[in-house]
Write a protein that holds these residues in place. Structure first.
Motif, PDB file in Angstrom:
ATOM      1  N   ALA A  30       0.818  -1.223   0.000  1.00 43.47           N
ATOM      2  CA  ALA A  30       0.000   0.000   0.000  1.00 43.47           C
ATOM      3  C   ALA A  30       0.844   1.263   0.000  1.00 43.47           C
ATOM      4  N   ASN A  31       2.102   1.137   0.362  1.00 43.42           N
ATOM      5  CA  ASN A  31       2.966   2.317   0.426  1.00 43.42           C
ATOM      6  C   ASN A  31       3.956   2.403  -0.717  1.00 43.42           C
ATOM      7  N   ILE A  32       3.795   1.550  -1.724  1.00 46.62           N
ATOM      8  CA  ILE A  32       4.591   1.675  -2.945  1.00 46.62           C
ATOM      9  C   ILE A  32       3.997   2.800  -3.789  1.00 46.62           C
ATOM     10  N   ALA A  33       4.829   3.761  -4.171  1.00 40.44           N
ATOM     11  CA  ALA A  33       4.352   4.935  -4.919  1.00 40.44           C
ATOM     12  C   ALA A  33       3.151   5.560  -4.218  1.00 40.44           C
ATOM     13  N   GLN A  34       3.273   5.740  -2.931  1.00 39.15           N
ATOM     14  CA  GLN A  34       2.201   6.271  -2.083  1.00 39.15           C
ATOM     15  C   GLN A  34       1.731   7.641  -2.605  1.00 39.15           C
ATOM     16  N   PRO A  35       0.432   7.769  -2.966  1.00 38.80           N
ATOM     17  CA  PRO A  35      -0.055   9.041  -3.520  1.00 38.80           C
ATOM     18  C   PRO A  35      -0.191  10.158  -2.492  1.00 38.80           C
ATOM     19  N   TYR A  36      -0.246   9.812  -1.193  1.00 36.36           N
ATOM     20  CA  TYR A  36      -0.393  10.826  -0.145  1.00 36.36           C
ATOM     21  C   TYR A  36       0.652  10.572   0.947  1.00 36.36           C
ATOM     22  N   PRO A  37       1.925  10.758   0.613  1.00 39.11           N
ATOM     23  CA  PRO A  37       2.995  10.388   1.557  1.00 39.11           C
ATOM     24  C   PRO A  37       2.956  11.151   2.876  1.00 39.11           C
ATOM     25  N   ASP A  38       2.448  12.380   2.866  1.00 39.47           N
ATOM     26  CA  ASP A  38       2.407  13.152   4.113  1.00 39.47           C
ATOM     27  C   ASP A  38       1.437  12.561   5.134  1.00 39.47           C
ATOM     28  N   LEU A  39       0.390  11.899   4.642  1.00 44.48           N
ATOM     29  CA  LEU A  39      -0.614  11.345   5.533  1.00 44.48           C
ATOM     30  C   LEU A  39      -0.448   9.851   5.770  1.00 44.48           C
ATOM     31  N   ALA A  40       0.442   9.210   5.031  1.00 48.95           N
ATOM     32  CA  ALA A  40       0.619   7.766   5.162  1.00 48.95           C
ATOM     33  C   ALA A  40       0.985   7.338   6.580  1.00 48.95           C
ATOM     34  N   PRO A  41       1.913   8.026   7.267  1.00 48.95           N
ATOM     35  CA  PRO A  41       2.233   7.593   8.644  1.00 48.95           C
ATOM     36  C   PRO A  41       1.026   7.655   9.575  1.00 48.95           C
ATOM     37  N   LEU A  42       0.191   8.678   9.418  1.00 48.66           N
ATOM     38  CA  LEU A  42      -0.987   8.817  10.259  1.00 48.66           C
ATOM     39  C   LEU A  42      -1.993   7.702   9.984  1.00 48.66           C
ATOM     40  N   GLN A  43      -2.065   7.279   8.718  1.00 51.38           N
ATOM     41  CA  GLN A  43      -3.022   6.243   8.340  1.00 51.38           C
ATOM     42  C   GLN A  43      -2.536   4.844   8.715  1.00 51.38           C
ATOM     43  N   HIS A  44      -1.260   4.565   8.470  1.00 53.91           N
ATOM     44  CA  HIS A  44      -0.746   3.203   8.645  1.00 53.91           C
ATOM     45  C   HIS A  44      -0.033   2.986   9.981  1.00 53.91           C
ATOM     46  N   GLY A  45       0.405   4.059  10.623  1.00 50.94           N
ATOM     47  CA  GLY A  45       1.167   3.917  11.862  1.00 50.94           C
ATOM     48  C   GLY A  45       0.449   3.131  12.950  1.00 50.94           C
ATOM     49  N   PRO A  46      -0.819   3.459  13.254  1.00 49.56           N
ATOM     50  CA  PRO A  46      -1.520   2.699  14.301  1.00 49.56           C
ATOM     51  C   PRO A  46      -1.654   1.219  13.971  1.00 49.56           C
ATOM     52  N   THR A  47      -1.844   0.891  12.684  1.00 48.74           N
ATOM     53  CA  THR A  47      -1.960  -0.519  12.298  1.00 48.74           C
ATOM     54  C   THR A  47      -0.654  -1.254  12.535  1.00 48.74           C
ATOM     55  N   ILE A  48       0.466  -0.622  12.176  1.00 46.80           N
ATOM     56  CA  ILE A  48       1.769  -1.251  12.390  1.00 46.80           C
ATOM     57  C   ILE A  48       2.033  -1.434  13.875  1.00 46.80           C
ATOM     58  N   ALA A  49       1.686  -0.431  14.682  1.00 47.90           N
ATOM     59  CA  ALA A  49       1.875  -0.549  16.137  1.00 47.90           C
ATOM     60  C   ALA A  49       1.050  -1.702  16.694  1.00 47.90           C
ATOM     61  N   LEU A  50      -0.180  -1.863  16.201  1.00 45.08           N
ATOM     62  CA  LEU A  50      -1.029  -2.965  16.654  1.00 45.08           C
ATOM     63  C   LEU A  50      -0.430  -4.310  16.252  1.00 45.08           C
ATOM     64  N   ILE A  51       0.109  -4.393  15.044  1.00 40.86           N
ATOM     65  CA  ILE A  51       0.720  -5.639  14.590  1.00 40.86           C
ATOM     66  C   ILE A  51       1.904  -6.004  15.477  1.00 40.86           C
ATOM     67  N   MET A  52       2.712  -5.023  15.819  1.00 39.45           N
ATOM     68  CA  MET A  52       3.875  -5.289  16.661  1.00 39.45           C
ATOM     69  C   MET A  52       3.466  -5.796  18.047  1.00 39.45           C
ATOM     70  N   ALA A  53       2.333  -5.323  18.522  1.00 41.37           N
ATOM     71  CA  ALA A  53       1.863  -5.734  19.845  1.00 41.37           C
ATOM     72  C   ALA A  53       1.041  -7.013  19.816  1.00 41.37           C
ATOM     73  N   THR A  54       0.655  -7.465  18.625  1.00 38.49           N
ATOM     74  CA  THR A  54      -0.264  -8.591  18.507  1.00 38.49           C
ATOM     75  C   THR A  54       0.221  -9.881  19.171  1.00 38.49           C
ATOM     76  N   PRO A  55       1.482 -10.311  18.979  1.00 38.07           N
ATOM     77  CA  PRO A  55       1.905 -11.561  19.648  1.00 38.07           C
ATOM     78  C   PRO A  55       1.719 -11.506  21.162  1.00 38.07           C
ATOM     79  N   TRP A  56       2.046 -10.361  21.776  1.00 41.28           N
ATOM     80  CA  TRP A  56       1.857 -10.235  23.226  1.00 41.28           C
ATOM     81  C   TRP A  56       0.375 -10.213  23.587  1.00 41.28           C
ATOM     82  N   LEU A  57      -0.419  -9.472  22.809  1.00 47.73           N
ATOM     83  CA  LEU A  57      -1.847  -9.362  23.094  1.00 47.73           C
ATOM     84  C   LEU A  57      -2.545 -10.712  22.994  1.00 47.73           C
ATOM     85  N   LEU A  58      -2.216 -11.472  21.941  1.00 48.65           N
ATOM     86  CA  LEU A  58      -2.883 -12.753  21.752  1.00 48.65           C
ATOM     87  C   LEU A  58      -2.380 -13.823  22.710  1.00 48.65           C
TER      88      LEU A  58
END
Length: 212
Positions: A30-58
């Motif tokens: 989804a971030n290859i040739a990202q059309p809105y690079p300024d907003l990409a961290p705001l959109q994808h950052g929480p998802t990545i943080a959740l993924i990193m925490a998932t093994p501990w959460l589950l």
């Protein structure tokens, strides 16, 4: 220090590990040739943080693979929308390429409705995981866990809309408007919450029928 996350990762069922890896791959694509690079961290950052925490959460609060799959599907829909900051998901272009007709003309709308689909999916897909969590880890009966899930979907939707409102106050110029995806609709927040509750209500009916 490294061995503990590895151990937590290995304790997950293989199907759940595969879903996590596929979601990470989807975010990368989804971030290859990202059309809105300024907003990409705001959109994808929480998802990545959740993924990193998932093994501990589950490991701390295990869920069935079916419940995890529901969360995974919702996050995939979010990841797709996040690439185009929701308001510009080109589903009409995709539909024309396949069928020669666009979806907006079929439904007689001018607004990009992908965000509404994701709000509906928030209710439809997350009702089962929330209900299962309440039953497994909260000690609620099946009926009360479904009631709790329906109420939690409403609360979660409202809190998210409040977050968007606060973002609008703090963010400057077009950034807030792009992120919010309001598209000029003054009732956007209420419609988003309604879509989530309708999705949750339909999920409740399906779960009750399956249970019965």
């Amino acid at each position: 220090m490294i061995s503990r996350p590895v151990t937590m990762w290995k304790t997950l069922p293989i199907a759940q590990r595969r879903m996590i890896l596929l979601l990470l791959a989807a975010i990368g694509l989804a971030n290859i040739a990202q059309p809105y690079p300024d907003l990409a961290p705001l959109q994808h950052g929480p998802t990545i943080a959740l993924i990193m925490a998932t093994p501990w959460l589950l490991r701390r609060w295990p869920l069935s693979t079916s419940a995890v799959a529901c969360i995974w599907l919702f996050l995939l829909l979010h990841t797709l929308g996040a690439r185009w900051i929701y308001s510009y998901v080109p589903y009409d272009d995709w539909a024309r390429a396949v069928s020669g007709h666009d979806i907006s003309s079929f439904f007689g709308t001018t607004r990009n409705g992908y965000d509404r689909l994701v709000h509906f999916s928030f209710g439809a897909l997350l009702t089962l995981p929330v209900a299962e969590f309440a039953r497994r880890h909260g000690g609620l009966s099946w009926g009360w866990s479904l009631t709790f899930a329906f109420a939690a979907i409403g609360l979660g939707s409202a809190l998210y809309e409040i977050f968007e409102w606060l973002l609008t106050i703090m963010a400057a110029g077009e950034t807030a408007d792009y992120y919010n995806g309001q598209q000029g609709d003054v009732w956007d927040a209420q419609k988003d919450m309604a879509a989530a509750q309708v999705g949750s209500g339909l999920a409740l009916i399906a779960l009750l029928r399956l249970r019965g």
